[in-house]
Design an enzyme around this catalytic site. Structure first.
Site, mmCIF file in Angstrom:
data_model
loop_
_atom_site.group_PDB
_atom_site.id
_atom_site.type_symbol
_atom_site.label_atom_id
_atom_site.label_comp_id
_atom_site.label_asym_id
_atom_site.label_seq_id
_atom_site.Cartn_x
_atom_site.Cartn_y
_atom_site.Cartn_z
ATOM 1 N N ASP A 182 -52.377 40.148 89.529
ATOM 2 C CA ASP A 182 -51.815 40.449 88.212
ATOM 3 C C ASP A 182 -52.162 39.292 87.282
ATOM 4 O OD1 ASP A 182 -49.874 38.540 89.009
ATOM 5 O OD2 ASP A 182 -48.265 40.005 89.186
ATOM 6 N N GLU B 140 -48.636 31.671 102.328
ATOM 7 C CA GLU B 140 -48.279 30.484 101.538
ATOM 8 C C GLU B 140 -47.906 29.263 102.379
ATOM 9 O OE1 GLU B 140 -45.303 31.726 98.712
ATOM 10 O OE2 GLU B 140 -46.661 33.131 97.727
ATOM 11 N N ASN C 106 -52.830 34.429 103.752
ATOM 12 C CA ASN C 106 -52.670 34.862 102.355
ATOM 13 C C ASN C 106 -52.000 33.757 101.534
ATOM 14 O OD1 ASN C 106 -52.797 37.269 100.555
ATOM 15 N ND2 ASN C 106 -50.559 37.087 100.497
ATOM 16 N N HIS D 191 -52.427 35.737 91.364
ATOM 17 C CA HIS D 191 -51.460 35.794 90.265
ATOM 18 C C HIS D 191 -51.975 34.847 89.178
ATOM 19 C CE1 HIS D 191 -48.701 38.185 92.591
ATOM 20 N NE2 HIS D 191 -48.699 37.309 93.569
ATOM 21 N N GLU E 228 -52.802 40.474 95.562
ATOM 22 C CA GLU E 228 -51.610 40.629 94.718
ATOM 23 C C GLU E 228 -51.975 40.429 93.253
ATOM 24 O OE1 GLU E 228 -48.354 38.150 96.090
ATOM 25 O OE2 GLU E 228 -48.898 38.444 98.190
HETATM 26 C C1 XIL Z 1 -42.372 39.167 95.022
HETATM 27 C C2 XIL Z 1 -41.857 40.555 94.706
HETATM 28 O O1 XIL Z 1 -42.769 41.241 93.883
HETATM 29 C C3 XIL Z 1 -40.512 40.472 94.013
HETATM 30 O O2 XIL Z 1 -39.956 41.756 93.813
HETATM 31 C C4 XIL Z 1 -39.566 39.641 94.869
HETATM 32 O O3 XIL Z 1 -38.347 39.489 94.211
HETATM 33 C C5 XIL Z 1 -40.175 38.280 95.185
HETATM 34 O O4 XIL Z 1 -41.436 38.460 95.796
HETATM 35 N N1 XIL Z 1 -46.188 36.098 96.444
HETATM 36 C C6 XIL Z 1 -45.973 37.000 97.453
HETATM 37 C C7 XIL Z 1 -45.169 38.199 97.196
HETATM 38 O O5 XIL Z 1 -46.565 36.863 98.544
HETATM 39 O O6 XIL Z 1 -44.478 38.640 98.341
HETATM 40 C C8 XIL Z 1 -44.203 38.005 96.043
HETATM 41 O O7 XIL Z 1 -43.563 39.250 95.773
HETATM 42 C C9 XIL Z 1 -44.927 37.459 94.834
HETATM 43 C C10 XIL Z 1 -45.559 36.132 95.151
#
Ligand code: XIL
Length: 377
Positions: A276, A167, A208, A244, A274
């Site tokens: 979802d 990020e 990422n 996401h 990641e």
């Molecule tokens: C999130 C976790 O799932 C949570 O449990 C935590 O509180 C915060 O981080 N982007 C990322 C991940 O790269 O590491 C994050 O994970 C979600 C967003």
């Protein structure tokens, strides 16, 4: 709040088919279909038992653990938190803690799952001592090198891939003004990749980020990072699309294909790291159908573009998802509801993995079922 239905579920006998069945038996889970479609893995991130979103939901663990580790649905995992993030691995300067870090790592090893490791340099979940110090450039360089040397060194040889920098970009493609950027400019990205390559030469090194799933100024920013590292003679192997997404506003199949192919054309691999797709609660037939389409589109795009190598869900079980705490009013982002029944999106993913997003007789591949070889990384 999740307890009543979870508890009643666990009280019921586990299906006989689960007893003693291991993942190398005859099960055809998502990982099976993904490998048949040419991907390296289909996985799910998971957090340490008892921690954060998982706290208090112990009644669900036996059924959850079966799906996570034994069912054959998943061939890969990423620890979501305590394992590898700075806050947990170097809570005080020079004090490294790998205790929690071993939990998911050893479960992955024991159950034969590929491990992705996340994340070495990130502005979030950073240890407070890093944020509280007024760094000189030299001191911050030393801190970054020491952190990566110790953390990636500890798990050397065990991670298929590392998210080296997470990020670093704003939505308009410019660099985020993190403390790393403020002190070192883009040099911090080079330093992180250079160090990671020395410490764990066989791990794939990834940049990422989120909102890279359709072409935008941010995807151009990520491409710029790839080129910047390559021009400096440094190793970068992949771009991670966090993915996401939202059920109500997900991109199209073609947008995903264009974004993914935009990266693989640069000679790096892509992974959905990641995934979802959250929806406005409550879940209903309409938003679950939208969610199904969203999952089908993005997994289908990964199948279609050679060089997109794998998919990781950011946990598969709704009650363990990070979404409700971070996006009020939204949830049901995974593939398994609280009662362990599956979302319609599960079938959407199977459709995508069995090449149903490729139009018959034309197209994206050279015939039905083929991946696009134009973009081999
Ligand atoms: C999130 C976790 O799932 C949570 O449990 C935590 O509180 C915060 O981080 N982007 C990322 C991940 O790269 O590491 C994050 O994970 C979600 C967003």
């Amino acid at each position: 709040m999740h307890l009543p239905s979870v508890a009643s579920l666990v009280l019921a006998a586990l299906p006989a088919v689960m007893a003693g069945k291991s993942k190398d038996c005859d099960s055809k889970g998502l990982d099976y279909y993904a490998k048949k479609a040419g991907l390296k893995y289909f996985g799910s991130a998971t957090d340490s038992p008892g921690q954060r979103e998982r706290a208090g939901l112990e009644a669900a663990y036996s059924q959850y653990d079966y799906i996570m580790w034994k069912s054959g649905e998943f061939g890969q995992t990423t620890p979501t938190n305590g394992e590898k993030k700075w806050l947990f691995t170097e809570p005080e300067q020079g004090v490294f803690n790998f205790t929690e870090g071993e939990i998911v790592t050893s479960l992955a090893k024991k159950n034969g799952l590929i491990l992705r490791c996340h994340a070495l340099v990130w502005h979030s979940q950073l240890a407070p001592w890093v944020e509280a110090t007024n760094w000189t450039a030299d001191a911050l360089r030393e801190v970054i090198v020491s952190h990566i040397t110790n953390v990636a060194g500890h798990w050397k040889g065990q991670c298929y891939a590392w998210d080296v920098v997470n990020e670093a970009l704003n939505e308009d493609g410019t660099y985020r003004e993190s403390l790393f950027y403020q002190v070192l400019g883009e040099e911090y990205i080079k330093l992180a990749f250079e160090t990671a390559a020395k410490v764990d030469p066989h791990a794939k090194l990834y940049y990422n980020d989120y909102n890279l799933e359709k072409p935008s100024p941010k995807t151009e920013g990520a491409a710029r990072i790839v080129k910047m590292l390559r021009d400096a003679g440094l190793k970068i192997d992949g771009v991670g699309l966090q993915a996401h997404l939202t059920a109500e506003g997900h991109p199209t199949l073609d947008q995903h294909i264009d974004a993914i192919a935009g990266f693989t054309k640069l000679g790096v691999e892509v992974a959905l790291t990641e995934l979802d797709i959250r929806l406005q609660l409550p879940a209903n037939e309409t938003n679950l159908a939208q969610q199904k389409e969203g999952y089908k589109n993005i997994v289908g795009a990964c199948v279609q573009v050679e060089g997109c190598i794998g998919v990781t869900l950011w946990d598969f079980y709704d009650p363990f998802s990070w979404v409700p705490a971070v996006f009020p009013g939204e949830g049901a982002a995974g593939l398994w509801f609280e009662d362990f029944s599956k979302h319609p999106a599960y079938d959407g993913i199977v459709e995508a993995l069995t090449n149903k997003t490729i139009p018959e007789g034309k197209g994206k591949g050279k015939g039905k079922g083929k991946r696009r070889s134009a973009y081999i990384a």
